[in-house]
Write a protein that holds these residues in place. Structure first.
Motif, PDB file in Angstrom:
ATOM      1  N   ARG A 102       0.724  -0.704  -0.092  1.00 50.92           N
ATOM      2  CA  ARG A 102      -0.082  -0.176  -0.107  1.00 50.92           C
ATOM      3  C   ARG A 102       0.496   1.286  -0.071  1.00 50.92           C
ATOM      4  NH1 ARG A 102      -2.701   3.830  -0.555  1.00 50.92           N
ATOM      5  NH2 ARG A 102      -4.953   4.124  -0.165  1.00 50.92           N
ATOM      6  N   GLU A 103       0.734   1.870  -0.755  1.00 51.06           N
ATOM      7  CA  GLU A 103       1.613   3.630  -1.397  1.00 51.06           C
ATOM      8  C   GLU A 103       0.071   4.448  -1.849  1.00 51.06           C
ATOM      9  OE1 GLU A 103       4.071   5.049  -0.349  1.00 51.06           O
ATOM     10  OE2 GLU A 103       4.501   3.418  -0.661  1.00 51.06           O
ATOM     11  N   SER A 104       1.021   5.713  -1.843  1.00 54.99           N
ATOM     12  CA  SER A 104       0.258   6.818  -2.354  1.00 54.99           C
ATOM     13  C   SER A 104       1.047   8.209  -2.732  1.00 54.99           C
ATOM     14  CB  SER A 104      -0.357   8.046  -1.238  1.00 54.99           C
ATOM     15  OG  SER A 104      -1.447   6.918  -0.431  1.00 54.99           O
ATOM     16  N   LEU A 105       1.006   8.110  -3.807  1.00 58.81           N
ATOM     17  CA  LEU A 105       2.238   8.450  -4.723  1.00 58.81           C
ATOM     18  C   LEU A 105       1.338  10.317  -5.015  1.00 58.81           C
ATOM     19  CD1 LEU A 105       3.011   6.281  -7.309  1.00 58.81           C
ATOM     20  CD2 LEU A 105       4.598   6.164  -4.682  1.00 58.81           C
ATOM     21  N   THR A 106       2.494  11.126  -4.887  1.00 58.53           N
ATOM     22  CA  THR A 106       2.466  11.980  -5.785  1.00 58.53           C
ATOM     23  C   THR A 106       2.393  13.173  -7.212  1.00 58.53           C
ATOM     24  OG1 THR A 106       4.265  13.226  -5.827  1.00 58.53           O
ATOM     25  CG2 THR A 106       2.900  13.322  -3.060  1.00 58.53           C
ATOM     26  N   GLY A 107       2.064  13.888  -7.379  1.00 59.36           N
ATOM     27  CA  GLY A 107       2.243  14.245  -8.945  1.00 59.36           C
ATOM     28  C   GLY A 107       3.522  13.869  -9.954  1.00 59.36           C
ATOM     29  N   ASN A 108       4.387  14.079  -9.535  1.00 59.78           N
ATOM     30  CA  ASN A 108       5.590  13.868 -10.117  1.00 59.78           C
ATOM     31  C   ASN A 108       6.252  12.236 -10.422  1.00 59.78           C
ATOM     32  OD1 ASN A 108       6.342  16.038 -11.180  1.00 59.78           O
ATOM     33  ND2 ASN A 108       7.170  16.685  -9.248  1.00 59.78           N
ATOM     34  N   ALA A 109       5.552  11.974  -9.148  1.00 62.59           N
ATOM     35  CA  ALA A 109       6.108   9.758  -9.132  1.00 62.59           C
ATOM     36  C   ALA A 109       4.709   9.131 -10.038  1.00 62.59           C
ATOM     37  CB  ALA A 109       5.893   9.572  -7.344  1.00 62.59           C
ATOM     38  N   THR A 110       3.553   9.989 -10.041  1.00 56.92           N
ATOM     39  CA  THR A 110       2.735   9.636 -10.653  1.00 56.92           C
ATOM     40  C   THR A 110       3.076   9.448 -12.253  1.00 56.92           C
ATOM     41  OG1 THR A 110       1.006  10.345  -9.230  1.00 56.92           O
ATOM     42  CG2 THR A 110       0.339   9.842 -11.573  1.00 56.92           C
ATOM     43  N   LEU A 111       3.751  10.284 -12.567  1.00 60.20           N
ATOM     44  CA  LEU A 111       4.111  10.331 -14.278  1.00 60.20           C
ATOM     45  C   LEU A 111       5.328   9.311 -14.850  1.00 60.20           C
ATOM     46  CD1 LEU A 111       3.565  14.463 -14.911  1.00 60.20           C
ATOM     47  CD2 LEU A 111       1.885  12.390 -14.814  1.00 60.20           C
ATOM     48  N   LYS A 112       6.285   9.973 -13.625  1.00 56.57           N
ATOM     49  CA  LYS A 112       7.516   8.639 -13.520  1.00 56.57           C
ATOM     50  C   LYS A 112       6.768   7.568 -13.083  1.00 56.57           C
ATOM     51  CE  LYS A 112      11.038  11.459 -13.494  1.00 56.57           C
ATOM     52  NZ  LYS A 112      12.629  11.744 -13.983  1.00 56.57           N
ATOM     53  N   LEU A 113       5.664   6.778 -13.404  1.00 57.40           N
ATOM     54  CA  LEU A 113       5.592   5.478 -12.682  1.00 57.40           C
ATOM     55  C   LEU A 113       4.396   5.317 -13.963  1.00 57.40           C
ATOM     56  CD1 LEU A 113       4.635   2.913 -11.429  1.00 57.40           C
ATOM     57  CD2 LEU A 113       3.213   4.033 -10.022  1.00 57.40           C
ATOM     58  N   PHE A 114       4.034   6.271 -14.494  1.00 58.48           N
ATOM     59  CA  PHE A 114       3.277   6.211 -15.952  1.00 58.48           C
ATOM     60  C   PHE A 114       3.472   6.831 -17.027  1.00 58.48           C
ATOM     61  CE2 PHE A 114      -0.128   5.527 -12.361  1.00 58.48           C
ATOM     62  CZ  PHE A 114      -0.187   3.511 -12.689  1.00 58.48           C
ATOM     63  N   PRO A 115       4.503   6.481 -17.499  1.00 59.29           N
ATOM     64  CA  PRO A 115       4.804   7.253 -18.734  1.00 59.29           C
ATOM     65  C   PRO A 115       4.213   8.087 -20.000  1.00 59.29           C
ATOM     66  CG  PRO A 115       6.431   4.911 -18.694  1.00 59.29           C
ATOM     67  CD  PRO A 115       5.492   5.399 -17.574  1.00 59.29           C
ATOM     68  N   HIS A 116       3.032   7.055 -20.488  1.00 57.18           N
ATOM     69  CA  HIS A 116       2.536   7.306 -21.337  1.00 57.18           C
ATOM     70  C   HIS A 116       1.244   8.624 -20.849  1.00 57.18           C
ATOM     71  CE1 HIS A 116       0.790   3.627 -18.727  1.00 57.18           C
ATOM     72  NE2 HIS A 116      -0.225   4.418 -19.513  1.00 57.18           N
ATOM     73  N   PHE A 117       1.604   8.936 -19.709  1.00 61.10           N
ATOM     74  CA  PHE A 117       0.398  10.026 -18.745  1.00 61.10           C
ATOM     75  C   PHE A 117       1.241  11.273 -19.502  1.00 61.10           C
ATOM     76  CE2 PHE A 117      -2.092   6.101 -17.595  1.00 61.10           C
ATOM     77  CZ  PHE A 117      -3.279   6.419 -18.068  1.00 61.10           C
TER      78      PHE A 117
END
Length: 449
Positions: A102-117
């Motif tokens: 279980r983890e919560s990520l912020t905006g920059n981490a989200t784009l790192k995790l999902f580069p297609h977004f």
């Protein structure tokens, strides 16, 4: 004695054992693309663009505020990861995906995790309102799906910190499914919601599915039919949303129902739609793998064939150049015989051919010069000029002909053949095996060819 190598064990055998067949297929496809000899690296070296397949489908949920989007996600994964309530709880975009912890990520981490977004960077200010909730849930098909919860849309003076309409449309271009939730509590005809849905429908009609959420709160069957008719009429007023075969199943979250429901709950149809899209994603991934293999092999074949043709052209040019050079040398010798005095020529020849060779060459030169003296002096002058020009032209053409264009070296050819061999003998057999494994889930082995 040499010690026998033991078979390599999986890095995480418990995780491998818990994976479904579709997960294993998508994971193997992903490894075929991203390994050291994978398709992505091979394509880059050949100047081609190959996209790594996504292992999860993306489900985008849109609707007015309090339409039940967050509640549905919590119900689907059977874990409370998103806030729910009558108030506007979701002010940004929340990505909900499965993971190891279980983890919560912020905006920059989200784009790192999902580069297609990363396309969301085009909308100013939206990155600060992105978040990701990683859940360990294995319920339903959550391990193969990712949900995107969007801000609740309202009319009036509601100000968003970014252009929410454009952001939703951009996300719709990256989503595999778009669920539009209409609730029966007076917000179903939200103009902003309908405007966004109409923009999405212009490009992604086949991805959009409509649902009447919270249908258990619509009152009697008569009230519910009136709500559905009002929504249908409003949609039909918009040319982009007026389509044949329109459906709007009624759904509600069973765990949030306090009273016995008075309407049919078709939420399982929504789950089947997710499962159907997952199956299509597996098929699309395998088909894309085949197309990418064909593209790379065709590129390699094209380069090798072009190199072979160029080598033949170089060889023909070399032969042609040698022939023209030899002809020009023969004409040059003729020019020397005609232009140089025979006594001087005899002395020069004697230094190279000896006494016997000199006698033979003197007789031959005497015959040629005898014929030459029969021509008028004015003709002889022009003939020498033309002969000189012809020799120069032949020498120029010979030099051009022997100029060869570069061809591939042995190392480069070997590298291309190695890539081709890897695809034909490793990737394609794995693809066929994965396709057979996928089909065996629904078709008996006896029916497979």
């Amino acid at each position: 004695m040499a010690r026998r190598k033991q078979p390599r064990e999986s890095a995480n055998p418990h995780e491998q054992a818990s994976l479904s067949i579709n997960e294993k297929i998508l994971r193997e496809c992903y490894e075929l693309y991203t390994s050291d000899k994978g398709l992505v690296k091979s394509a880059e070296e050949l100047g081609l663009t190959v996209l790594t397949p996504r292992r999860k489908i993306t489900v985008l949920l849109i609707g007015n505020h309090s339409a039940g989007k967050s509640s549905f996600i919590n119900w689907y994964i059977e874990e409370h990861v998103l806030k729910t309530g009558v108030a506007i709880e979701t002010q940004g975009f929340a990505f909900v995906t499965s993971g190891k912890k279980r983890e919560s990520l912020t905006g920059n981490a989200t784009l790192k995790l999902f580069p297609h977004f990363k396309v969301l960077d085009e909308v100013e200010g939206v990155v600060n309102y992105l978040s990701t909730e990683v859940s360990t849930s294995q319920q339903k098909k959550f391990s193969l799906a990712m949900f995107v919860d969007t801000p609740g849309l309202v009319d009036g003076d509601m100000n968003y910190p970014f252009n929410v309409d454009d952001a939703i449309v951009l996300l719709g271009g990256r989503a595999d499914l778009i669920f539009v939730f209409f609730d029966p509590m007076g917000q179903a005809l939200c103009r902003r919601t309908l405007n966004v849905v109409e923009r999405l429908s212009d490009c992604y009609t086949d991805r959009i599915k409509f649902y009447l959420s919270k249908s258990d709160t619509a009152g009697s069957e008569t009230d519910r039919q009136k709500v559905m008719m009002q929504i249908t009429q409003e949609l039909c007023k918009r040319p982009g949303l007026n389509r044949a075969g329109f459906e709007m199943p009624t759904i509600f979250v069973p765990s949030l129902t306090e009273k016995p429901p008075r309407c049919e709950n078709q939420i399982e149809e929504l789950c089947k739609e997710v499962e159907k899209t997952i199956n299509q994603n597996v098929q699309n991934t395998l088909n894309t793998l085949e197309r990418d293999c064909n593209r790379i092999v065709e590129e390699i074949d094209g380069r090798l064939d072009k190199d072979q043709r160029q080598a033949k052209v170089n060889c023909c040019g070399l032969v042609k150049g040698y022939f023209l050079g030899l002809l020009s040398m023969c004409l040059l010798q003729l020019l020397i015989v005609l232009a140089v005095d025979k006594n001087t020529l005899a002395v020069i020849i004697g230094q190279f051919l000896g006494q016997e060779g000199t006698l033979v060459m003197r007789e031959l030169i005497a015959q040629i010069q005898g014929l030459w003296l029969l021509l008028p002096s004015s003709v002889c002058k022009y003939f020498l000029i033309v002969l000189t020009l012809l020799i120069l032209i032949l020498l120029y053409l010979a030099g051009r002909a022997v100029r060869s264009k570069p061809t591939m070296g042995r190392g480069e050819k070997k590298a291309l053949l190695t890539k081709q061999d890897y695809i034909n003998k490793t990737v394609r057999p794995v693809k066929e095996r994965l396709y057979q494994t996928y089909l065996k889930q629904s078709i008996g082995s006896a029916d497979l060819y």
